[in-house]
Scaffold this motif. Structure first.
Motif, PDB file in Angstrom:
ATOM      1  N   TRP A   1     -58.871  32.568 -21.137  1.00 16.92           N
ATOM      2  CA  TRP A   1     -60.059  32.179 -20.606  1.00 16.92           C
ATOM      3  C   TRP A   1     -60.205  32.415 -18.947  1.00 16.92           C
ATOM      4  O   TRP A   1     -61.006  32.916 -18.354  1.00 16.92           O
TER       5      TRP A   1
ATOM      6  N   GLU B   1     -58.298  34.531 -17.379  1.00 17.55           N
ATOM      7  CA  GLU B   1     -58.324  35.768 -17.060  1.00 17.55           C
ATOM      8  C   GLU B   1     -59.407  36.428 -17.040  1.00 17.55           C
ATOM      9  O   GLU B   1     -59.895  37.323 -16.442  1.00 17.55           O
ATOM     10  N   ARG B   2     -60.322  35.882 -18.060  1.00 14.53           N
ATOM     11  CA  ARG B   2     -61.794  36.342 -18.157  1.00 14.53           C
ATOM     12  C   ARG B   2     -62.391  36.234 -17.047  1.00 14.53           C
ATOM     13  O   ARG B   2     -63.317  36.888 -16.564  1.00 14.53           O
TER      14      ARG B   2
ATOM     15  N   ASN C   1     -70.523  35.653 -23.672  1.00 10.45           N
ATOM     16  CA  ASN C   1     -71.034  36.763 -24.475  1.00 10.45           C
ATOM     17  C   ASN C   1     -72.505  36.805 -24.775  1.00 10.45           C
ATOM     18  O   ASN C   1     -73.002  38.043 -24.529  1.00 10.45           O
TER      19      ASN C   1
ATOM     20  N   HIS D   1     -66.136  31.291 -24.745  1.00 10.82           N
ATOM     21  CA  HIS D   1     -66.249  32.813 -24.659  1.00 10.82           C
ATOM     22  C   HIS D   1     -67.687  33.189 -25.400  1.00 10.82           C
ATOM     23  O   HIS D   1     -68.266  34.184 -24.754  1.00 10.82           O
TER      24      HIS D   1
END
Length: 215
Positions: A14, A16-17, A177, A173
């Motif tokens: 999470w 990292e994103r 998205n 996520h």
């Protein structure tokens, strides 16, 4: 992959994103606490943390100290509106605010009280990952795995969504998205209400809850 590894992997993925999106919380994440520090802090507040829950603060000891006061714009969280505190602040708040206000050990021990009535009571052993209007609770299951849910003193633990931490992060996520959650250029969060999932009232109650409670 063990459940413990899955928890840390989910949180790391999470971060990292959202780091790639410029989230302001990422550079403020504190180094993880070592095992001795975690055990000492937990004991000082009367907690014995499971390995899985301790792993969260071994990953990062919060993104914000209790002494750091300021609005979300100055201290954006891991998710919109939330605050991920260091372990010391977290446990102190759990004891001195949540348990002090919403806990009732006598009621929990009373065999004559209906279990559904006890569902509204804060448990002394619960730990909060994300402080918000409804705190995100980490609750140890008998097998050592971790249940997560948003604690609402009006709904208790029965009419809220329950999931493992990796499952909950997967929902985060999904919000990225769909564009329901957006990281703005200044590193803060924006929630696009029009892109939040629509809930069909003909669905079973459990499914309605899962889609309503997205955090």
């Amino acid at each position: 992959m063990t459940e413990l590894t899955e928890v840390v992997t989910a949180l790391h993925g999470w971060v990292e994103r959202i780091a790639g999106l410029g989230a302001g919380v990422v550079p403020r994440l504190r180094p993880g606490a070592d095992a001795d520090t975690i055990a000492r802090v937990a004991a000082r507040h009367g907690f014995t943390l499971t390995e899985e829950i301790a792993a969260v603060w071994a990953w990062h000891d919060g993104a914000r100290l209790g002494s750091q006061r300021g609005p979300d714009r100055e201290y954006p969280g891991l998710v919109p509106g939330g605050v991920f505190y260091d372990l010391d602040t977290t446990l102190e708040t759990c004891v001195n605010r949540l348990d002090a206000i919403c806990g009732d050990d006598d009621l929990l021990r009373d065999p004559d009280v209906d279990p559904s009535d006890k569902a509204f009571v804060w448990r002394r052993e619960w730990v909060v990952l994300d402080f918000w209007l409804l705190p995100l609770v980490l609750a140890a299951r008998p097998d050592g795995s971790t249940d997560t849910f948003r604690y609402d003193p009006q709904s208790g633990t029965e009419v809220v969504a329950h999931s493992s931490l990796p499952e909950r992060v997967a929902r985060w996520h999904e919000m990225l998205n769909t564009g329901a959650w957006v990281v703005l250029p200044d590193g803060t969060w924006h929630v696009d209400l029009e892109r939040l999932p629509e809930v069909d009232r003909s669905w079973p109650v459990d499914e309605q809850i899962r889609w309503t409670e997205i955090l």
